[in-house]
Scaffold this motif. Structure first.
Motif, short mmCIF file in Angstrom:
data_model
loop_
_atom_site.label_atom_id
_atom_site.label_comp_id
_atom_site.label_asym_id
_atom_site.label_seq_id
_atom_site.Cartn_x
_atom_site.Cartn_y
_atom_site.Cartn_z
N GLN A 1 111.46 6.33 -41.73
CA GLN A 1 112.04 5.98 -43.02
C GLN A 1 112.73 7.16 -43.70
O GLN A 1 113.81 7.03 -44.25
CB GLN A 1 110.98 5.39 -43.93
CG GLN A 1 111.55 4.77 -45.17
CD GLN A 1 110.53 3.93 -45.89
OE1 GLN A 1 109.36 3.87 -45.53
NE2 GLN A 1 110.97 3.25 -46.93
N GLY A 2 112.15 8.33 -43.65
CA GLY A 2 112.72 9.49 -44.29
C GLY A 2 113.98 10.02 -43.63
O GLY A 2 114.68 10.86 -44.19
N TRP A 3 114.28 9.55 -42.44
CA TRP A 3 115.44 10.04 -41.69
C TRP A 3 116.59 9.05 -41.63
O TRP A 3 117.56 9.27 -40.91
CB TRP A 3 115.03 10.40 -40.28
CG TRP A 3 114.27 11.68 -40.19
CD1 TRP A 3 113.92 12.52 -41.20
CD2 TRP A 3 113.77 12.25 -39.00
NE1 TRP A 3 113.24 13.59 -40.71
CE2 TRP A 3 113.12 13.45 -39.36
CE3 TRP A 3 113.78 11.87 -37.67
CZ2 TRP A 3 112.51 14.28 -38.43
CZ3 TRP A 3 113.18 12.70 -36.75
CH2 TRP A 3 112.55 13.89 -37.13
N GLN A 4 116.53 7.96 -42.37
CA GLN A 4 117.59 6.96 -42.31
C GLN A 4 118.96 7.56 -42.59
O GLN A 4 119.93 7.24 -41.93
CB GLN A 4 117.30 5.81 -43.28
CG GLN A 4 116.12 4.96 -42.90
CD GLN A 4 116.31 4.20 -41.60
OE1 GLN A 4 117.41 3.82 -41.26
NE2 GLN A 4 115.23 4.00 -40.87
N LYS A 5 119.05 8.45 -43.58
CA LYS A 5 120.34 9.04 -43.94
C LYS A 5 120.78 10.11 -42.95
O LYS A 5 121.96 10.44 -42.88
CB LYS A 5 120.28 9.62 -45.35
CG LYS A 5 120.13 8.57 -46.41
CD LYS A 5 120.07 9.16 -47.80
CE LYS A 5 119.87 8.06 -48.83
NZ LYS A 5 119.75 8.60 -50.18
N LYS A 6 119.85 10.66 -42.18
CA LYS A 6 120.15 11.72 -41.22
C LYS A 6 120.29 11.20 -39.79
O LYS A 6 120.46 11.98 -38.86
CB LYS A 6 119.04 12.78 -41.23
CG LYS A 6 118.87 13.48 -42.55
CD LYS A 6 117.73 14.47 -42.45
CE LYS A 6 117.46 15.14 -43.77
NZ LYS A 6 116.36 16.09 -43.69
N LYS A 7 120.20 9.91 -39.62
CA LYS A 7 120.18 9.30 -38.30
C LYS A 7 121.34 9.76 -37.41
O LYS A 7 121.12 10.21 -36.28
CB LYS A 7 120.19 7.77 -38.45
CG LYS A 7 120.25 7.01 -37.16
CD LYS A 7 120.13 5.52 -37.48
CE LYS A 7 121.20 4.73 -36.84
NZ LYS A 7 121.06 3.29 -37.05
N THR A 8 122.55 9.67 -37.91
CA THR A 8 123.73 10.03 -37.11
C THR A 8 123.70 11.50 -36.73
O THR A 8 124.00 11.85 -35.58
CB THR A 8 125.02 9.70 -37.88
OG1 THR A 8 124.99 8.30 -38.20
CG2 THR A 8 126.25 9.98 -37.04
N LYS A 9 123.33 12.35 -37.66
CA LYS A 9 123.27 13.78 -37.38
C LYS A 9 122.23 14.08 -36.30
O LYS A 9 122.49 14.86 -35.38
CB LYS A 9 122.93 14.55 -38.66
CG LYS A 9 122.86 16.03 -38.48
CD LYS A 9 122.54 16.72 -39.79
CE LYS A 9 122.43 18.22 -39.59
NZ LYS A 9 122.11 18.93 -40.84
N LEU B 1 120.74 15.49 -30.74
CA LEU B 1 120.00 15.10 -29.54
C LEU B 1 120.91 15.13 -28.32
O LEU B 1 120.52 15.62 -27.26
CB LEU B 1 119.40 13.71 -29.72
CG LEU B 1 118.62 13.13 -28.56
CD1 LEU B 1 117.44 14.03 -28.22
CD2 LEU B 1 118.12 11.74 -28.89
N CYS B 2 122.12 14.65 -28.47
CA CYS B 2 123.07 14.64 -27.35
C CYS B 2 123.43 16.06 -26.92
O CYS B 2 123.81 16.28 -25.77
CB CYS B 2 124.32 13.86 -27.72
SG CYS B 2 124.02 12.09 -27.87
#
Length: 114
Positions: A13-21, A26-27
């Motif tokens: 939940q705390g990472w929803q806004k950072k998901k794309t980053k 990770l890639c």
């Protein structure tokens, strides 16, 4: 290493806004030890694996494809994401076959875009 993400990626939940980053990092194999991955198990006899993203720096993953179903802020959050996924699969199918559900949902998404 090739990374593929589940179309309905579970994220703490705390990472929803950072998901794309986080996905981009990770890639590129540049992650923090607190980033845990929930991924389809490499062997078909198992369903999911949970591990710290820093393990991806090991050479054993160089030629692997990782199918990530969840990004978690620590091991406990990863367990919570697995619990959420298992609950959803059970409610929708009446089974605990997470692998089949995930792969079926991903195939449907890739065919239809939904």
């Amino acid at each position: 290493m090739r990374v593929k993400f589940y179309c309905d990626l579970y994220v703490s939940q705390g990472w929803q806004k950072k998901k794309t980053k986080i996905m981009k990092l990770l890639c590129r194999k540049k992650l923090h030890p607190s980033v845990y991955l929930v991924a389809l198990a490499q062997g078909e006899q198992n369903q999911l694996e949970i591990f710290s993203s820093i393990l991806l720096r090991q050479h054993v993953f160089d030629n692997s494809e990782i199918f990530v179903t969840g990004l978690a802020d620590g091991y406990d959050e990863a367990l919570f994401l697995v619990e959420q996924l298992a609950d959803k699969v059970y409610r929708e199918t009446g089974t605990a076959d997470l692998r089949r559900f995930i792969l079926g949902r991903q195939e449907e998404f890739e065919k239809t875009g939904r």
